[in-house]
Design a protein around this motif. Structure first.
Motif, PDB file in Angstrom:
ATOM      1  N   ILE A   1      -7.252   4.907  -0.242  1.00  0.00           N
ATOM      2  CA  ILE A   1      -6.250   3.834  -0.191  1.00  0.00           C
ATOM      3  C   ILE A   1      -6.073   3.208  -1.569  1.00  0.00           C
ATOM      4  O   ILE A   1      -4.942   3.070  -2.045  1.00  0.00           O
ATOM      5  CB  ILE A   1      -6.668   2.763   0.840  1.00  0.00           C
ATOM      6  CG1 ILE A   1      -6.695   3.373   2.248  1.00  0.00           C
ATOM      7  CG2 ILE A   1      -5.710   1.565   0.791  1.00  0.00           C
ATOM      8  CD1 ILE A   1      -7.213   2.422   3.306  1.00  0.00           C
ATOM      9  N   TRP A   2      -7.182   2.831  -2.222  1.00  0.00           N
ATOM     10  CA  TRP A   2      -7.047   2.173  -3.526  1.00  0.00           C
ATOM     11  C   TRP A   2      -6.945   3.166  -4.688  1.00  0.00           C
ATOM     12  O   TRP A   2      -6.589   2.775  -5.807  1.00  0.00           O
ATOM     13  CB  TRP A   2      -8.159   1.157  -3.770  1.00  0.00           C
ATOM     14  CG  TRP A   2      -9.573   1.668  -3.762  1.00  0.00           C
ATOM     15  CD1 TRP A   2     -10.453   1.613  -2.735  1.00  0.00           C
ATOM     16  CD2 TRP A   2     -10.287   2.278  -4.851  1.00  0.00           C
ATOM     17  NE1 TRP A   2     -11.668   2.154  -3.093  1.00  0.00           N
ATOM     18  CE2 TRP A   2     -11.594   2.568  -4.392  1.00  0.00           C
ATOM     19  CE3 TRP A   2      -9.947   2.598  -6.166  1.00  0.00           C
ATOM     20  CZ2 TRP A   2     -12.560   3.174  -5.199  1.00  0.00           C
ATOM     21  CZ3 TRP A   2     -10.907   3.203  -6.973  1.00  0.00           C
ATOM     22  CH2 TRP A   2     -12.195   3.487  -6.493  1.00  0.00           C
ATOM     23  N   ALA A   3      -7.239   4.424  -4.428  1.00  0.00           N
ATOM     24  CA  ALA A   3      -7.074   5.467  -5.446  1.00  0.00           C
ATOM     25  C   ALA A   3      -6.350   6.659  -4.808  1.00  0.00           C
ATOM     26  O   ALA A   3      -6.926   7.721  -4.626  1.00  0.00           O
ATOM     27  CB  ALA A   3      -8.426   5.885  -6.005  1.00  0.00           C
TER      28      ALA A   3
ATOM     29  N   MET B   1     -15.730   1.245  -5.204  1.00  0.00           N
ATOM     30  CA  MET B   1     -15.171   0.369  -6.229  1.00  0.00           C
ATOM     31  C   MET B   1     -16.104  -0.768  -6.621  1.00  0.00           C
ATOM     32  O   MET B   1     -16.295  -1.044  -7.809  1.00  0.00           O
ATOM     33  CB  MET B   1     -13.828  -0.211  -5.754  1.00  0.00           C
ATOM     34  CG  MET B   1     -13.222  -1.224  -6.725  1.00  0.00           C
ATOM     35  SD  MET B   1     -11.738  -2.051  -6.109  1.00  0.00           S
ATOM     36  CE  MET B   1     -10.502  -0.775  -6.360  1.00  0.00           C
TER      37      MET B   1
ATOM     38  N   ARG C   1      -8.827   9.317  -6.778  1.00  0.00           N
ATOM     39  CA  ARG C   1     -10.255   9.110  -6.531  1.00  0.00           C
ATOM     40  C   ARG C   1     -11.093  10.151  -7.276  1.00  0.00           C
ATOM     41  O   ARG C   1     -12.296   9.984  -7.428  1.00  0.00           O
ATOM     42  CB  ARG C   1     -10.543   9.187  -5.024  1.00  0.00           C
ATOM     43  CG  ARG C   1     -10.358  10.577  -4.418  1.00  0.00           C
ATOM     44  CD  ARG C   1     -10.501  10.567  -2.914  1.00  0.00           C
ATOM     45  NE  ARG C   1     -11.754  10.006  -2.479  1.00  0.00           N
ATOM     46  CZ  ARG C   1     -12.036   9.678  -1.218  1.00  0.00           C
ATOM     47  NH1 ARG C   1     -11.106   9.859  -0.283  1.00  0.00           N
ATOM     48  NH2 ARG C   1     -13.196   9.186  -0.888  1.00  0.00           N
TER      49      ARG C   1
ATOM     50  N   ILE D   1      -3.623  -3.940  -7.535  1.00  0.00           N
ATOM     51  CA  ILE D   1      -4.549  -2.951  -6.976  1.00  0.00           C
ATOM     52  C   ILE D   1      -4.642  -1.734  -7.892  1.00  0.00           C
ATOM     53  O   ILE D   1      -5.711  -1.140  -8.070  1.00  0.00           O
ATOM     54  CB  ILE D   1      -4.159  -2.540  -5.536  1.00  0.00           C
ATOM     55  CG1 ILE D   1      -5.318  -1.775  -4.880  1.00  0.00           C
ATOM     56  CG2 ILE D   1      -2.895  -1.740  -5.484  1.00  0.00           C
ATOM     57  CD1 ILE D   1      -5.112  -1.496  -3.412  1.00  0.00           C
ATOM     58  N   ASN D   2      -3.524  -1.391  -8.538  1.00  0.00           N
ATOM     59  CA  ASN D   2      -3.577  -0.294  -9.499  1.00  0.00           C
ATOM     60  C   ASN D   2      -4.420  -0.673 -10.715  1.00  0.00           C
ATOM     61  O   ASN D   2      -5.151   0.156 -11.265  1.00  0.00           O
ATOM     62  CB  ASN D   2      -2.175   0.098  -9.943  1.00  0.00           C
ATOM     63  CG  ASN D   2      -2.203   1.260 -10.909  1.00  0.00           C
ATOM     64  OD1 ASN D   2      -2.594   2.375 -10.570  1.00  0.00           O
ATOM     65  ND2 ASN D   2      -1.810   1.013 -12.158  1.00  0.00           N
TER      66      ASN D   2
ATOM     67  N   SER E   1       2.319   6.056  -7.341  1.00  0.00           N
ATOM     68  CA  SER E   1       1.254   6.816  -7.984  1.00  0.00           C
ATOM     69  C   SER E   1       1.661   8.237  -8.329  1.00  0.00           C
ATOM     70  O   SER E   1       0.989   8.895  -9.137  1.00  0.00           O
ATOM     71  CB  SER E   1       0.005   6.835  -7.086  1.00  0.00           C
ATOM     72  OG  SER E   1      -0.530   5.533  -6.930  1.00  0.00           O
TER      73      SER E   1
ATOM     74  N   LEU F   1       0.825  -1.207   0.000  1.00  0.00           N
ATOM     75  CA  LEU F   1       0.000   0.000   0.000  1.00  0.00           C
ATOM     76  C   LEU F   1       0.864   1.264   0.000  1.00  0.00           C
ATOM     77  O   LEU F   1       0.552   2.241  -0.702  1.00  0.00           O
ATOM     78  CB  LEU F   1      -0.935   0.000   1.206  1.00  0.00           C
ATOM     79  CG  LEU F   1      -2.022  -1.087   1.193  1.00  0.00           C
ATOM     80  CD1 LEU F   1      -2.826  -1.051   2.481  1.00  0.00           C
ATOM     81  CD2 LEU F   1      -2.943  -0.925  -0.022  1.00  0.00           C
TER      82      LEU F   1
ATOM     83  N   TYR G   1       2.626   1.547  -3.373  1.00  0.00           N
ATOM     84  CA  TYR G   1       1.614   1.900  -4.363  1.00  0.00           C
ATOM     85  C   TYR G   1       1.358   3.406  -4.344  1.00  0.00           C
ATOM     86  O   TYR G   1       1.271   4.046  -5.394  1.00  0.00           O
ATOM     87  CB  TYR G   1       0.339   1.114  -4.076  1.00  0.00           C
ATOM     88  CG  TYR G   1      -0.860   1.506  -4.895  1.00  0.00           C
ATOM     89  CD1 TYR G   1      -0.783   1.702  -6.267  1.00  0.00           C
ATOM     90  CD2 TYR G   1      -2.111   1.666  -4.279  1.00  0.00           C
ATOM     91  CE1 TYR G   1      -1.898   2.052  -7.005  1.00  0.00           C
ATOM     92  CE2 TYR G   1      -3.227   2.007  -5.012  1.00  0.00           C
ATOM     93  CZ  TYR G   1      -3.120   2.204  -6.382  1.00  0.00           C
ATOM     94  OH  TYR G   1      -4.234   2.555  -7.109  1.00  0.00           O
ATOM     95  N   ARG G   2       1.254   3.964  -3.149  1.00  0.00           N
ATOM     96  CA  ARG G   2       1.062   5.415  -3.054  1.00  0.00           C
ATOM     97  C   ARG G   2       2.276   6.158  -3.617  1.00  0.00           C
ATOM     98  O   ARG G   2       2.131   7.121  -4.383  1.00  0.00           O
ATOM     99  CB  ARG G   2       0.815   5.827  -1.605  1.00  0.00           C
ATOM    100  CG  ARG G   2       0.549   7.323  -1.464  1.00  0.00           C
ATOM    101  CD  ARG G   2       0.191   7.746  -0.055  1.00  0.00           C
ATOM    102  NE  ARG G   2      -0.129   9.173  -0.035  1.00  0.00           N
ATOM    103  CZ  ARG G   2      -1.329   9.685  -0.295  1.00  0.00           C
ATOM    104  NH1 ARG G   2      -2.342   8.875  -0.573  1.00  0.00           N
ATOM    105  NH2 ARG G   2      -1.530  10.992  -0.289  1.00  0.00           N
TER     106      ARG G   2
ATOM    107  N   ARG H   1      -7.971  -0.356  -9.777  1.00  0.00           N
ATOM    108  CA  ARG H   1      -8.331   1.060  -9.825  1.00  0.00           C
ATOM    109  C   ARG H   1      -8.541   1.526 -11.252  1.00  0.00           C
ATOM    110  O   ARG H   1      -9.503   2.235 -11.566  1.00  0.00           O
ATOM    111  CB  ARG H   1      -7.235   1.913  -9.163  1.00  0.00           C
ATOM    112  CG  ARG H   1      -7.548   3.404  -9.183  1.00  0.00           C
ATOM    113  CD  ARG H   1      -6.294   4.231  -9.060  1.00  0.00           C
ATOM    114  NE  ARG H   1      -5.334   4.002 -10.119  1.00  0.00           N
ATOM    115  CZ  ARG H   1      -5.436   4.542 -11.326  1.00  0.00           C
ATOM    116  NH1 ARG H   1      -6.464   5.319 -11.647  1.00  0.00           N
ATOM    117  NH2 ARG H   1      -4.513   4.293 -12.239  1.00  0.00           N
TER     118      ARG H   1
END
Length: 355
Positions: A292-294, A340, A299, A253-254, A86, A79, A82-83, A257
């Motif tokens: 978290i996921w975006a 989602m 988002r 996860i990306n 991004s 996580l 991933y951030r 998204r």
């Protein structure tokens, strides 16, 4: 005064026929003029903290012998990294000189160690925002997923899960090999040098200053990929497999998204800005997990298509202003969704319909 009934009628025929809504576009421009400045005091701490937490958790997952702790560390690493990763999206929109050193810092700290240097996305993502390219066969980031077969969605996710292996092959094998074989080099540049989802997309060879950035970034990713492979002989398989598992989870996860970033309903025609907005997705508060996921403003993906130059940290304020200002029948409100899973259900049902 804008009339929305014709817009709705046109939307029922085809998204490409939706006319631009002047009131929404004017409000988006007028209400957000002072929000377009990227703030280094937000970008740097956010990126650095995300990377630090991610790599610390990854080290914990590698070093621990406890299975439960390994999973917990692995999830935290996934996580956080991933951030951090991004921010590659922000790099494509940051005005030159707005964040001195940020591109270099991000590539050294995140892009090269994750084998996603920014050249893989820069000058690619901006084509997705081009007025005449979005949703067409020339858009590197668009496929009519909602109009494809049911098996296309699992395949879409599976490809993402295999991304770490593909990136190792791209940089540890194809980079050095292609430097010795010019025809292969041309193919590597055209077909294997973009973070895109459209398999028909082909890149042009880089030029000028961007070519120089490409060169050092690719060299760095190549050396890192070779070091990853070589780490097996020094440290065994666990560090590499743990890294690949975290990287794979981050990429999946990306991809999930991405699957809900748009409605993916366009069949190849050029679209107005309003049509692009309505084919895109916001998941604003109070959705509890969207941050978290975006992360990093993703988002607000539909809003981002209206205002691509507004930095991620200002999108929430821009959204609040537009919601408070625009009439209830404005198309802006039609781009907002609760989360989602309803979106995934919508696209899955769409793939099961008869064509």
């Amino acid at each position: 005064m804008t009339v929305h009934d014709p817009l709705i009628a046109a939307a029922s025929r085809t998204k490409s026929a939706i006319p631009d809504d002047a009131a929404m576009l004017r409000a988006a421009a007028d209400l957000t003029r002072e929000l377009s400045t990227a703030r280094p005091a937000i970008y740097w701490p956010d990126m650095l903290a995300s990377a630090f937490v991610g790599y610390a958790a990854l080290a914990g997952a590698i070093l621990t012998g406890d299975a439960a702790l390994m999973l917990a560390f692995g999830l935290a690493a996934m996580l956080a990294l991933y951030r951090a990763a991004s921010f590659i999206h922000e790099l494509t929109h940051i005005r030159k000189g707005a964040l001195p050193g940020f591109r270099l810092g991000w590539n050294l700290i995140v892009g090269i160690p994750l084998m996603i240097p920014s050249f893989m996305y820069e000058e690619v993502h901006t084509q997705h925002h081009a007025r005449t390219r979005y949703g067409t066969a020339n858009d590197p980031e668009y496929l009519p997923l909602a109009l494809m077969k049911p098996w296309s969605l699992p395949l879409f996710i599976l490809v993402a899960a295999l991304a770490p292996l593909g990136l190792i092959l791209r940089f540890a094998v194809l980079t050095p090999l292609s430097l010795m074989v010019p025809p292969l080099r041309r193919r590597v540049v055209a077909e294997f040098s973009a973070l895109s989802i459209n398999p028909a997309y082909r890149r042009r060879a880089p030029e000028g200053d961007f070519a120089r950035q490409w060169t050092w970034q690719e060299a760095g990713a190549c050396l890192f990929a070779l070091a990853l492979v070589g780490s097996i002989f020094a440290f065994g398989w666990k560090p590499l497999l743990t890294y690949m598992a975290v990287h794979s989870g981050m990429t999946v996860i990306n991809q999930l998204r991405t699957l809900v970033a748009h409605l993916w309903e366009n069949e190849g025609e050029a679209m107005t800005v309003t049509a692009q907005y309505l084919d895109s997705v916001n998941v604003p508060p109070p959705s509890p997990f969207a941050a978290i996921w975006a992360p990093v403003g993703l988002r607000y993906h539909a809003l981002h298509h209206l205002l691509p130059s507004v930095p991620y940290h200002a999108l929430g304020e821009a959204h609040k202003r537009l919601v408070a200002t625009l009439a209830s029948d404005s198309p802006y409100h039609k781009g907002n969704y609760p989360g989602m899973w309803p979106l995934m259900g919508k696209i899955a049902r769409s793939t099961m319909g008869k064509r």
